[in-house]
Design an enzyme around this catalytic site. Structure first.
Site, PDB file in Angstrom:
ATOM      1  N   ALA A  66       0.838  -1.195   0.000  1.00  0.00           N
ATOM      2  CA  ALA A  66       0.000   0.000   0.000  1.00  0.00           C
ATOM      3  C   ALA A  66       0.875   1.247   0.000  1.00  0.00           C
ATOM      4  O   ALA A  66       2.041   1.226   0.408  1.00  0.00           O
ATOM      5  CB  ALA A  66      -0.912   0.000   1.224  1.00  0.00           C
ATOM      6  N   GLY A 110       0.304  -5.312   0.573  1.00  0.00           N
ATOM      7  CA  GLY A 110      -0.829  -5.372  -0.347  1.00  0.00           C
ATOM      8  C   GLY A 110      -0.482  -5.985  -1.679  1.00  0.00           C
ATOM      9  O   GLY A 110      -1.352  -6.518  -2.368  1.00  0.00           O
ATOM     10  N   GLU A 113      -0.778  -9.644  -1.054  1.00  0.00           N
ATOM     11  CA  GLU A 113      -2.201  -9.955  -0.930  1.00  0.00           C
ATOM     12  C   GLU A 113      -2.901  -9.937  -2.281  1.00  0.00           C
ATOM     13  O   GLU A 113      -3.841 -10.702  -2.513  1.00  0.00           O
ATOM     14  CB  GLU A 113      -2.862  -8.986   0.053  1.00  0.00           C
ATOM     15  CG  GLU A 113      -2.399  -9.218   1.494  1.00  0.00           C
ATOM     16  CD  GLU A 113      -2.816  -8.115   2.438  1.00  0.00           C
ATOM     17  OE1 GLU A 113      -3.434  -8.424   3.470  1.00  0.00           O
ATOM     18  OE2 GLU A 113      -2.519  -6.927   2.148  1.00  0.00           O
ATOM     19  N   GLU A 133       3.465  -5.786   7.574  1.00  0.00           N
ATOM     20  CA  GLU A 133       2.598  -4.745   8.138  1.00  0.00           C
ATOM     21  C   GLU A 133       2.801  -4.519   9.631  1.00  0.00           C
ATOM     22  O   GLU A 133       2.596  -3.403  10.134  1.00  0.00           O
ATOM     23  CB  GLU A 133       1.122  -5.082   7.876  1.00  0.00           C
ATOM     24  CG  GLU A 133       0.652  -4.798   6.461  1.00  0.00           C
ATOM     25  CD  GLU A 133       0.874  -5.964   5.517  1.00  0.00           C
ATOM     26  OE1 GLU A 133       0.295  -5.963   4.429  1.00  0.00           O
ATOM     27  OE2 GLU A 133       1.647  -6.886   5.891  1.00  0.00           O
TER      28      GLU A 133
END
Length: 259
Positions: A66, A110, A113, A133
C-alpha cells in the site's frame, strides 16, 4: 481507455493488468485500486478475453504494498468504506475469468495480498514475498491473514506475519504459495503457457470450478460437496457439455460457445 497508474494490454485471448508506478515501487494507492476495478469491469464484458494476468512494471517490483503516505491518514472507519483494498481483492478472487499473478520481483504487503487473491501464482527466482505490516503496528488487512493461512498453512502464515519474514520464489514454491518458479526471462512464457492451457477448457466449467473451490473452501465438506453437485448440475444442462463429450468421442477439438 487510458489509465494513469496501470497499463492494460491485450495479447490474443489474454489481458495484462500491469501496475505502472515503478518510481514508487508499484505501490498500490487508492487511485490504482480504482483503476484496477475499472479495468476488470471492462475486461469482464470483453468476450475476446479469457484470462487476466496481473504483473508489475519493470523487473524489481510486482507491487511493494500500500501507499504509506495514504495509509498514514487512515482512521478506524476507513476500513468500512467501499472500494478498499480488501473489497477489490475479494472481487478479484471471485472474478468471472481466471486470473494469474505473474510475480516479477517484490510482492510485499498489499502486493503479496494481490497475488494471493489470484487463482494461480507464477514467480521468478528473484521474486520476494512478505507481509511486513506489523512493522507499522497494523496487520495485513486485505486478506493476508486469511488467504495466506489457507494456502500455506497456519504455522507458516503466522511465521511470515509475526516476524515479517520475506521469502524468495523457491521457498514460496516449496510451501505452495506459487505454482511455478522460473528464471526471469521465462516468466512471461510460463504464465502464458498456463493461461493457454486453461483457455482450452470449457469456459463455463472454468467459471463453475472457481465458484466450487472458492466457495466450498469457506464451508464444511458436506456443504462444499453440495455446492460441487449444484455446479455440476448447471454444467450438465449446457451446450458446452454436449460439445465437450461429443468432441472427445469423435477425437476432435471442441468448439465451446459458453452456453
Amino acid at each position: 481507455m487510458v489509465y494513469e497508474n496501470i497499463e492494460v494490454l491485450k495479447k490474443n485471448s489474454l489481458a495484462y493488468i500491469v501496475i505502472n508506478r515503478p518510481e514508487l515501487r508499484n505501490a498500490l494507492n487508492h487511485e490504482t485500486l480504482q483503476e484496477i476495478l475499472s479495468a476488470l469491469n471492462r475486461l469482464r464484458e470483453d468476450e475476446t478475453v479469457g484470462c487476466v494476468i496481473f504483473t508489475g512494471k519493470g523487473e524489481k517490483f510486482f507491487a511493494a504494498g500500500a501507499d504509506i503516505s495514504q495509509l498514514k491518514q487512515k482512521v478506524a472507519l476507513d476500513v468500512f468504506k467501499p472500494g478498499g483494498m480488501q473489497q477489490v481483492y475479494d472481487y478479484i478472487e471471485m472474478y468471472d475469468k481466471p486470473t494469474i499473478a505473474m510475480v516479477n520481483g517484490y510482492a510485499l504487503g498489499g502486493g503479496c495480498e494481490l497475488a494471493l487473491s489470484c487463482d494461480i501464482r507464477v514467480a521468478s527466482y528473484n521474486s520476494k514475498f512478505g507481509l511486513p505490516e506489523l512493522n507499522l503496528s497494523i496487520i495485513p488487512g486485505a486478506g493476508g491473514t486469511q488467504r495466506l493461512a489457507r494456502i500455506v498453512g497456519k504455522g507458516k502464515a503466522l511465521e511470515m506475519i509475526l516476524t515479517g519474514k520475506v521469502i524468495d520464489g523457491e521457498e514460496a514454491y516449496r510451501f505452495g504459495l506459487v505454482s511455478e518458479v522460473v528464471s526471469p526471462e521465462n516468466l512471461q512464457a510460463k504464465a502464458e503457457e498456463i493461461a493457454r492451457i486453461i483457455l482450452t477448457k470449457g469456459p463455463l466449467a472454468v467459471k463453475m470450478a472457481k465458484i466450487a473451490v472458492h466457495t466450498g473452501a469457506e464451508t464444511d465438506q458436506k456443504t462444499g460437496l453440495m455446492i460441487e453437485k449444484l455446479a455440476q448440475a448447471v454444467l450438465f444442462s449446457t451446450e458446452d457439455k454436449n460439445e465437450g463429450t461429443a468432441a472427445f468421442l469423435e477425437k476432435r477439438k471442441p468448439e465451446f460457445v459458453s452456453r
